[in-house]
Motif scaffolding. Structure first.
Motif, PDB file in Angstrom:
ATOM      1  N   PRO A 133       0.842  -1.193   0.000  1.00 50.34           N
ATOM      2  CA  PRO A 133       0.000   0.000   0.000  1.00 50.34           C
ATOM      3  C   PRO A 133       0.883   1.252   0.000  1.00 50.34           C
ATOM      4  O   PRO A 133       1.871   1.332   0.730  1.00 50.34           O
ATOM      5  CB  PRO A 133      -0.799  -0.133   1.298  1.00 50.34           C
ATOM      6  N   VAL A 134       0.522   2.210  -0.858  1.00 50.80           N
ATOM      7  CA  VAL A 134       1.293   3.446  -0.996  1.00 50.80           C
ATOM      8  C   VAL A 134       0.414   4.615  -0.577  1.00 50.80           C
ATOM      9  O   VAL A 134      -0.668   4.831  -1.147  1.00 50.80           O
ATOM     10  CB  VAL A 134       1.784   3.635  -2.447  1.00 50.80           C
ATOM     11  N   ASP A 135       0.866   5.375   0.394  1.00 48.93           N
ATOM     12  CA  ASP A 135       0.089   6.498   0.916  1.00 48.93           C
ATOM     13  C   ASP A 135       0.175   7.686  -0.042  1.00 48.93           C
ATOM     14  O   ASP A 135       1.259   8.211  -0.313  1.00 48.93           O
ATOM     15  CB  ASP A 135       0.616   6.887   2.294  1.00 48.93           C
ATOM     16  N   LEU A 136      -0.979   8.099  -0.579  1.00 53.76           N
ATOM     17  CA  LEU A 136      -1.052   9.256  -1.462  1.00 53.76           C
ATOM     18  C   LEU A 136      -1.769  10.426  -0.814  1.00 53.76           C
ATOM     19  O   LEU A 136      -2.147  11.376  -1.490  1.00 53.76           O
ATOM     20  CB  LEU A 136      -1.780   8.863  -2.755  1.00 53.76           C
TER      21      LEU A 136
ATOM     22  N   ARG B 237      -7.697   6.258   1.745  1.00 53.86           N
ATOM     23  CA  ARG B 237      -7.101   4.932   1.770  1.00 53.86           C
ATOM     24  C   ARG B 237      -5.913   4.924   0.817  1.00 53.86           C
ATOM     25  O   ARG B 237      -5.911   5.615  -0.202  1.00 53.86           O
ATOM     26  CB  ARG B 237      -8.123   3.862   1.377  1.00 53.86           C
ATOM     27  N   PRO B 238      -4.886   4.138   1.106  1.00 52.78           N
ATOM     28  CA  PRO B 238      -3.692   4.131   0.255  1.00 52.78           C
ATOM     29  C   PRO B 238      -3.951   3.424  -1.078  1.00 52.78           C
ATOM     30  O   PRO B 238      -4.920   2.683  -1.249  1.00 52.78           O
ATOM     31  CB  PRO B 238      -2.671   3.362   1.097  1.00 52.78           C
ATOM     32  N   LEU B 239      -3.063   3.667  -2.011  1.00 47.98           N
ATOM     33  CA  LEU B 239      -3.053   2.961  -3.285  1.00 47.98           C
ATOM     34  C   LEU B 239      -2.478   1.566  -3.054  1.00 47.98           C
ATOM     35  O   LEU B 239      -1.381   1.412  -2.522  1.00 47.98           O
ATOM     36  CB  LEU B 239      -2.193   3.722  -4.294  1.00 47.98           C
ATOM     37  N   ASP B 240      -3.221   0.529  -3.431  1.00 45.44           N
ATOM     38  CA  ASP B 240      -2.724  -0.842  -3.357  1.00 45.44           C
ATOM     39  C   ASP B 240      -1.996  -1.153  -4.657  1.00 45.44           C
ATOM     40  O   ASP B 240      -2.621  -1.256  -5.724  1.00 45.44           O
ATOM     41  CB  ASP B 240      -3.872  -1.830  -3.150  1.00 45.44           C
TER      42      ASP B 240
ATOM     43  N   LEU C 290      -7.135   1.781  -6.489  1.00 42.67           N
ATOM     44  CA  LEU C 290      -7.183   3.088  -5.839  1.00 42.67           C
ATOM     45  C   LEU C 290      -8.610   3.379  -5.402  1.00 42.67           C
ATOM     46  O   LEU C 290      -9.560   3.128  -6.151  1.00 42.67           O
ATOM     47  CB  LEU C 290      -6.701   4.181  -6.804  1.00 42.67           C
TER      48      LEU C 290
END
Length: 798
Positions: A403-406, A410-413, A467
């Motif tokens: 997961p990437v925090d943008l 909720r984060p981008l998986d 996303l």
């Protein structure tokens, strides 16, 4: 099908998440703690998504969940027949032809069996070594042999009904079937089952009426404090069924002596294991696999003693009453996967694995003769080895997700990975008896022309992202590129979206492209089948001999898939989904049949095939591109429950598939039979309504299935071609019923019937049953030709 919990639902329904999703032990335990106590539409899924913890009700694509208890409640103890009773989009052909009567396959959403990708615990399963050439939609398909996977080892099956080539690679045109193995550290079961079909109303010799017996056991064991080992074993045997019509060619001592139309008899033994063990520091090891053996036999057309070619045999006192060859097989099927997974950068996950598997099938013919060998030497063995087909596949995968925090809610998986696959297909020639001159009756041995070993390698890489930019909105994208060393490179993609208007209503849709390279079996499979009248030679598609008959080098299939659906949960007791779809396939690979005349004669001679004494005509077949199709359909599913208080409760479900396939473009040389196999040989709709009643230890299941009309244009029995005649299976209701009681000690006794009213399809036109009148019932019937199947079972929890 019934995706809601049954009376014996798994005590840890998503324990599989600790195996199949790229998560750490701690994450898996957290999921288990939060999971519902039964398999349902809200169960966590691992198919069609790379986001950890996704529930079926949250999926952007339609997905069905079939539990182990659902499978057992069908009364069937093999995956194909059990799943065909539960999943409306999954249809199995009643009867194969020749060796395809032993190695069976089925279709999803009206597409070919080799256009559905099968996974086991999320890993690609190898296909069978044998390829069906007997006609119908399953013809020309080297599919995964689901019957080789023991039902006793299955925790559940997830059926993804959507194009998924960009997510999983080629073959996922119609969808994905993911078979998830049991993963309990303690639970177990023992199952005994026996059943048989109603007696035939066509032939008085039942040959056992398909009596089927199954003994299955599974047990989970702890590996230290957190690991597990789940073992399963299964043995099953089945006798023949016989729906063969009376002999019409001449009067014999017994006009019902022929036994060609009916199920094959077989003995099958299967083992499976599934294991996982944390190694510390977030690292886990896992392994699973299956091994099975199957011996089987299937009858062929009766040879009458008055045929001139057999006169030397009769004069010598051999086969004076005629004979009926019997195809026999000895098969081994095995697969194993092993891997490691762990975490990185706190919440990232990785998984690395190797999967290897294969299928080897030795073909034989018994109760036969090589007439040429007998004439030339005065003797001939009565059995022979036809040869061997083998298929092996080894796949190495590495997958990453994080997961990437943008800065959103909720984060981008994000997920990415790579795969390398090595495939090998082998053919071994038959023995001297089966290949000398014209060869043995019924099946001619594989020759040195056929024999060989063929390899290829495939490399693929993918990226996948999900996303959620706003509350209730989910967007997804996947891109996959693959390179085949024999067919070059291809890139496929998928876009998906889902909008949840509120907790009760959601819209979802996908658009994707697909790519399927011809498998090695389609390129190199060959065989020679001899009936009492005709000889059919299957030529290797890319061979010089096939080119003499007009064949061209095979090209990959390309497809695109659209779907749009509605998900509704208007109350806690109501769930409903409706998904419309369209599948377009270009350069579809089909079996081109019935090629005759000078081109066929030249091709067959170049392949080294010699006419048997008494054979009146040769036909050449080969696989070819040349047909573009469009399928449109609708999948529906609804379920609810009624609480009757002290009288128990009832779970109701209704699921259906409506589909129509049209041919957009086709080479004029494809026969009417080939075309109708695509457009008409699966039902236009299939509806499955189920009522599951429970009260204390008592449970009963009533299932009503309605099949739409099915048909197929078949060649004239006397010419092997025109004029063509239409065989029709009219719409029909099929009723299944089971009742059982579970005692306090975990013993459950049940009795039941499939097709309780003993419904059989309409008889075919006599013209297609000639010259011997054997096949009076249509082999493509979606509900079989054997009528009612009655069974009893006893099972214990261990």
């Amino acid at each position: 099908m019934n995706p809601t919990p049954t009376r014996r639902a798994s005590r840890s329904p998503i324990a599989l998440a600790s195996l199949l999703v790229l998560g750490t032990a701690a994450q898996a335990q957290a999921l288990l703690a939060a999971a519902p106590a039964a398999v349902s539409l809200d169960s966590v899924i691992v198919t069609g998504t790379r986001s950890l913890g996704t529930k079926a009700s949250e999926s952007v694509s339609p997905i069905s969940i079939v539990s182990a208890d659902d499978l057992l409640q069908t009364g069937q103890r093999n995956v194909i027949d059990a799943l065909a009773r539960l999943e409306p989009s999954f249809v199995a052909r009643a009867l194969g032809g020749d060796y395809a009567n032993i190695v069976r396959s089925a279709t999803l959403r009206g597409q070919g069996p080799n256009q559905t990708l099968v996974l086991v615990n999320g890993k690609r399963r190898h296909t069978t070594a044998f390829i069906a050439t007997s006609g119908g939609l399953t013809s020309g398909a080297a599919a995964v042999d689901l019957d080789q996977i023991p039902v006793s080892a299955i925790e559940r099956i997830e059926v993804l009904r959507d194009g998924a080539a960009a997510q999983y690679g080629s073959d996922a045109i119609a969808g994905v079937i993911n078979i998830i193995l049991k993963s309990s550290p303690t639970e177990g079961s023992l199952d005994l089952s026996q059943g048989q079909f109603h007696g035939s109303d066509i032939n008085p010799h039942g040959l056992g009426n398909g009596r089927t017996r199954t003994l299955a056991v599974s047990k989970g064991f702890r590996l230290d404090s957190r690991g597990f080992l789940d073992l399963s074993a299964e043995v099953r045997d089945k006798l023949h069924t016989n729906q063969t019509g009376p002999e019409l060619r001449t009067t014999t001592i017994d006009p019902y002596a022929s036994r060609i139309i009916g199920d094959a008899a077989y003995n099958l033994g299967a083992l499976a294991f599934n294991a996982g063990k944390p190694l510390g520091d977030g690292l886990e090891a896992y392994a699973f696999g299956t091994f099975s053996t199957r011996s089987a036999d299937s009858y062929q057309n009766q040879r009458l003693p008055n045929k001139p070619a057999f006169a030397p045999l009769v004069a010598a006192g051999i086969y004076t009453q005629g004979f009926e060859p019997r195809e026999i097989t000895a098969e081994q099927n095995r697969a194993a996967s092993a891997g490691l997974r762990g975490s990185f950068a706190s919440d990232g996950r990785w998984d690395a694995s190797v999967t290897t598997g294969g299928d080897r099938i030795d073909l034989g013919i018994d109760n036969t003769v090589n007439v040429d060998l007998f004439k030339d030497t005065g003797k001939s063995p009565y059995s022979a080895s036809i040869g061997q087909f083998s298929n092996r596949q080894t796949t190495a995968n590495v997958d990453f997700s994080k997961p990437v925090d943008l800065g959103l809610a909720r984060p981008l998986d994000l997920a990415a990975g790579a795969e390398f696959r090595q495939e090998r297909y082998g053919i071994k020639a038959g023995d001297f008896t089966s290949t000398y001159k014209g060869g043995t009756q019924a099946f001619v041995g594989l020759t040195d022309y056929d024999a060989g070993t063929h390899d290829r390698s495939v490399f693929g890489a993918y990226v996948d992202a999900t996303l959620r930019p706003a509350q209730g909105l989910q967007l997804g994208a996947a891109l996959r590129s693959e390179h085949y060393n024999d067919f070059g490179s291809a890139t496929t993609g998928k876009l998906s979206a889902r909008w949840d208007a509120d907790a009760a209503w959601a819209l979802r849709g996908t658009i994707s492209s697909g790519y399927r390279a011809p498998n090695l079996a389609e390129q190199y499979f060959s065989s020679t089948l001899v009936t009492p009248t005709f000889t059919y030679v299957q030529l290797q598609a890319n061979s010089a001999a096939a080119k003499l008959a007009g064949a061209q080098a095979l090209k990959p299939e390309k497809s695109d898939n659209l779907s749009f659906g509605l998900v509704a949960n208007p109350s806690k007791d109501w769930q409903f989904t409706a998904d419309a779809y369209q599948i377009r396939i270009k350069n579809r690979i089909v079996l081109k049949t019935g090629i005759s005349g000078s081109p066929a004669a030249q091709a067959i001679a170049a392949a080294g095939i010699v006419a048997q004494p008494g054979t009146s005509a040769f036909y050449a077949n080969y696989f070819a591109n040349g047909i573009d199709t469009t399928s449109r359909g609708l999948d529906l599913a609804a379920q609810t429950r009624s609480d009757l208080g002290t009288l128990g409760f009832v779970k109701w479900s209704l699921a259906g598939n409506f589909q129509k396939l049209r041919i957009d473009q086709a080479d004029p040389s494809f026969s009417q039979g080939v075309r109708s196999a695509l457009t008409d040989s699966t039902p236009k709709h299939k509806l499955v309504a189920t009522a599951d009643y429970s009260l204390d230890g008592f449970n009963s299941t009533l299932r009503v299935t309605h099949y739409g009309q099915t048909s197929l244009w078949a060649p004239d029995g006397l010419t092997g071609g025109a004029p063509w005649h239409q065989e029709v299976v009219k719409p029909a209701f099929i009723l299944d019923l089971e009742a059982g009681y579970e005692l306090s000690n975990g013993l459950r006794l049940a009795i039941g019937a499939n097709n309780l009213t003993n419904k059989r399809p309409e008889r075919v036109p006599l013209a297609t049953a000639l010259p011997n009148g054997a096949q009076l019932l249509p082999a493509f019937s979606p509900y079989g030709i054997n009528g009612a199947f009655y069974y009893a079972s006893a099972s214990w929890r261990l």
